[in-house]
Design an enzyme around this catalytic site. Structure first.
Site, short mmCIF file in Angstrom:
data_model
loop_
_atom_site.label_atom_id
_atom_site.label_comp_id
_atom_site.label_asym_id
_atom_site.label_seq_id
_atom_site.Cartn_x
_atom_site.Cartn_y
_atom_site.Cartn_z
N GLU A 1 -22.63 1.84 41.03
CA GLU A 1 -23.72 2.32 40.17
C GLU A 1 -24.94 2.67 41.01
O GLU A 1 -25.01 2.33 42.18
CB GLU A 1 -24.05 1.28 39.10
CG GLU A 1 -24.16 -0.14 39.65
CD GLU A 1 -25.53 -0.74 39.54
OE1 GLU A 1 -26.51 0.02 39.60
OE2 GLU A 1 -25.62 -1.98 39.43
N LYS B 1 -33.56 5.40 34.05
CA LYS B 1 -32.48 4.40 33.98
C LYS B 1 -31.56 4.85 32.85
O LYS B 1 -31.96 4.84 31.68
CB LYS B 1 -33.09 3.02 33.72
CG LYS B 1 -32.10 1.88 33.83
CD LYS B 1 -32.83 0.55 33.68
CE LYS B 1 -31.85 -0.60 33.54
NZ LYS B 1 -32.53 -1.85 33.19
N VAL C 1 -24.55 -0.24 34.38
CA VAL C 1 -23.14 -0.66 34.32
C VAL C 1 -22.41 0.14 33.25
O VAL C 1 -21.32 0.68 33.48
CB VAL C 1 -23.04 -2.18 34.05
CG1 VAL C 1 -21.61 -2.59 33.69
CG2 VAL C 1 -23.52 -2.97 35.27
N ASP D 1 -32.10 -7.87 21.50
CA ASP D 1 -32.03 -7.19 22.79
C ASP D 1 -30.73 -7.58 23.50
O ASP D 1 -30.63 -8.63 24.12
CB ASP D 1 -33.26 -7.57 23.65
CG ASP D 1 -33.36 -6.73 24.91
OD1 ASP D 1 -32.41 -5.97 25.20
OD2 ASP D 1 -34.39 -6.81 25.61
N SER E 1 -27.64 -5.92 25.95
CA SER E 1 -27.31 -4.79 26.83
C SER E 1 -26.11 -4.00 26.31
O SER E 1 -25.13 -4.57 25.84
CB SER E 1 -27.00 -5.32 28.22
OG SER E 1 -26.46 -4.29 29.03
N ALA E 2 -26.21 -2.68 26.45
CA ALA E 2 -25.08 -1.79 26.10
C ALA E 2 -23.88 -2.02 27.02
O ALA E 2 -22.77 -1.60 26.69
CB ALA E 2 -25.53 -0.34 26.18
N ASP E 3 -24.10 -2.71 28.14
CA ASP E 3 -22.98 -3.02 29.06
C ASP E 3 -21.86 -3.76 28.33
O ASP E 3 -20.68 -3.54 28.60
CB ASP E 3 -23.45 -3.90 30.22
CG ASP E 3 -24.47 -3.24 31.13
OD1 ASP E 3 -24.76 -2.04 30.93
OD2 ASP E 3 -25.00 -3.93 32.03
N LYS F 1 -27.03 -12.40 35.47
CA LYS F 1 -28.29 -12.98 35.96
C LYS F 1 -28.78 -14.03 34.97
O LYS F 1 -28.72 -13.82 33.76
CB LYS F 1 -29.35 -11.89 36.09
CG LYS F 1 -29.05 -10.88 37.17
CD LYS F 1 -30.19 -9.88 37.29
CE LYS F 1 -29.79 -8.74 38.20
NZ LYS F 1 -28.94 -7.73 37.55
#
Length: 307
Positions: A28, A89, A109, A141, A143-145, A162
């Protein structure tokens, strides 16, 4: 799918690898534009690419340059992404608009997985995946990951999640979507800067051959979606748990106080944590990516042998 190719531009090295049927590893570009400062970002990206070559595979760093999806970057493009301030981003939702507006985008990602799958690349190396942010019960919130891992057939080699995120809830979401969490030579799910998060993995594998067999079986059975390959940071570079926990808590509180949210959150937190740890977190980040590159190359080669 025949319309897809007009959007993809392959670097000569990647084009040659596809023609020759060689194993390829996707990388990435958010780590270059938003994850590390210059010049460490470019130096790290180049070394990661070299490590993948040394491991017998071909690196394909993915990004969008002036509206063109790049599968593999030239040295000039890498330098441009590493230094430019106008790089968006880019996650799943951003791709069509960045292409239409001919902007520059660094892939997350999620979007790297999408593009890797379009290019027929099955293995992707990153630092850590996104997940459920702390306090997501109120903010939603997430992540779309995680949604991408649920539907796109790419194995993601990472050092876990993380600990700026809610790791427990992140693993719950992945479980709900049937995404296997596989520990590479570990029973513990790693927390990026540290080798343990307090949570376990679904399965541990002893070597890349076993992992490659599992990936092949998954996709042969048409079980759509990715696999999280959790590869802990090497012991020598793991951070002290108390130190990193304190730094993260401090950074999270400051982000909340400043009203920072959405896609700005992670870059802000990483910069803040680097400040608080006097650069130690950046060193750990670089080393865990190198470690993932090594395993990713080995996995791509093993998977390639099976096909």
């Amino acid at each position: 799918m025949k319309n897809v190719e007009k959007y993809l531009e392959y670097a000569p090295e990647v084009k040659k690898a596809i023609a020759e049927g060689r194993p390829i590893v996707a990388l990435e570009s958010t780590i270059i534009s938003h994850g590390m400062p210059y010049p460490q970002n470019v130096e790290t990206a180049k070394k990661v690419e070299d490590m993948i070559r040394e491991g017998g595979a071909v690196p394909a760093t993915i990004a969008i340059v002036k509206g063109k999806i790049k599968v593999g970057l030239t040295e000039e493009e890498l330098m441009f992404l590493g230094q430019s301030k106008d790089v968006v981003k880019a996650s799943r939702r951003d791709l069509p608009l960045i292409i239409a507006k001919e902007l520059n985008g660094a892939t997350t990602v999620a979007s790297t997985m999408i593009i890797a799958a379009l290019a027929g690349i099955k293995v992707f190396v990153t630092g850590g995946i996104g997940g459920v942010h702390r306090g997501a019960q109120e903010t939603l919130d997430i992540s779309a990951d995680l949604m991408e891992l649920a539907q796109t057939n790419v194995a993601v080699v990472c050092a876990g999640v993380k600990s700026i995120l809610d790791i427990g809830l992140t693993l719950e979401v992945l479980e709900t979507h049937g995404v296997p969490i596989v520990g590479y030579q570990t029973e513990d799910f790693p927390a990026f800067y540290t080798r343990k998060s307090g949570y376990g993995v679904d399965y541990a594998v002893a070597n890349v051959e076993e992992l490659a067999r599992a990936l092949k079986a998954k996709w042969d059975l048409d079980l759509k979606g990715g696999v999280v390959v959790a590869n802990p940071i090497p012991e020598a570079y793991a951070m002290d748990e108390a130190l990193i926990t304190q730094a993260i808590d401090e950074a999270v509180q400051e982000a909340a106080a400043k009203g920072i949210q959405g896609k700005e959150t992670t870059p802000f937190l990483l910069t803040k944590i680097k400040e608080i740890t006097e650069g130690k977190s950046l060193e750990s980040n670089i080393e865990l990516v190198f470690n993932n590159a090594k395993i990713g190359a080995e996995l791509a080669v093993a998977l390639h042998r099976l096909s």
